[in-house]
Design an enzyme around this catalytic site. Sequence first.
Site: not given
Length: 374
Positions: A39, A347, A350
């Site tokens: 990610s 969040d 990240h």
Amino acid sequence: MNQIIPSSLFALTLLSSLSSPSLTHAQCHFPAIFNFGDSNSDTGGLSAAFGQAGPPHGSSFFGSPAGRYCDGRLVIDFIAESLGLPYLSAFLDSVGSNFSHGANFATAGSPIRALNTTLRQSGFSPFSLDVQFTQFYNFHNRSQTVRSHGGIYTTILPEADSFSQALYTFDIGQNDLTAAYFANKTVEQVETEVPEIISQFRNAIKNVYGQGGRYFWIHNTGPIGCLAYVIEWFPIKASDFDSHGCVTPLNNLAQRFNYALKQAVIELRASLSEAVISYLDVYSIKHELFLHAQGHGFKRSLVSCCGHGGKYNYKKGIGCGKKIIVKGKEIYIGKPCDEPDKAVVWDGVHFTQAANKFIFDKIAPGLNMACHRQ
Ligand SMILES: *[C@@H]1O[C@H](CO)[C@@H](O)[C@H](O)[C@H]1NC(C)=O
Ligand SMILES: *[C@@H]1O[C@H](CO)[C@@H](O)[C@H](O)[C@H]1NC(C)=O
Ligand SMILES: *[C@@H]1O[C@H](CO)[C@@H](O)[C@H](O)[C@H]1NC(C)=O
Ligand SMILES: *[C@@H]1O[C@H](CO)[C@@H](O)[C@H](O)[C@H]1NC(C)=O
């Protein structure tokens, strides 16, 4: 490991970790980027395969969700901008993609090693690094066949020469550590798996080299002990927290991984005679940002910008963009903090666009050296 790194010394540390640069070299020109990762550099892969990361992702820059687990751009986006290239399309995204200047094989939740659990069981992506290499191999092969048909294909698929001239970027490994930790292994047990994880990473680099890749740009893994989703997983004893609120054994685990990764890079530089391999110490940059967030113009460090509840504005299963039912009422976790540009963590998992920009600015000088063999 409570190291304090003054920023001048810190820049030196970073430079010395690049492949013995000579500052007199001409600027590098990369016609394409092929990215592998999780990610930290997913520009739409997991969204294409498993459903879109909904609003408020993308709200600070793209104005709507853009396949990124972030309010805006990722480090890989800043790298593309800086090389004068378009943002990378995700290989898995079959709608509207343009691969003329590269492709992104990263998906959120990807580990280096294939896991024996499905995404639904563990939350980790099935697109592990070996799968990402297979996808790259197919892309390399088939793009050239299709491109030879001419027409529009010549504008959306890379030229043959791009593969040997491209920058091959990697940011992966974080999920190998967390997947093992979340499977109730102790930090010591996870450490014993590091050699196997690194061995598979090494194979991936050799495979890309075998396909003609020459310029490699490798990010090490970040301080996972400063991220809410890792901290909140198990109860952690107070003595394991450092004075900045990060979990020392978990950060040590990331450092052990990075040490092994760096050794692998040194070996690869010796064995792949035509390769130029840049090793980027993003751990130190992210750690510095957590330690001295305010000094770098940030207002919140460990507490995430978009989330719900708990000490870190983060709770498992109640993530940014999710809808939950509390006492029969639907709550939508869709409102980010007031100043996302002053938050480090987006969040709980990240980094924000602002943090990504901070990281990029520290590694950017390396891009001018990433094509020069020592
Ligand atoms: C998955 O299972 C195989 C076969 O039992 C094993 O060799 C491998 O190490 C396992 N992978 C992980 C990440 O645990
Ligand atoms: C593509 O793969 C086929 C076999 O699957 C092989 O014969 C061919 O040489 C490959 N082409 C390139 C450009 O690698
Ligand atoms: C794909 O992107 C390249 C580079 O930005 C551009 O020149 C080309 O026109 C684009 N192709 C299509 C079909 O949009
Ligand atoms: C880890 O331990 C917790 C608490 O003992 C248990 O609920 C959970 O199922 C375990 N997870 C795994 C993957 O074994």
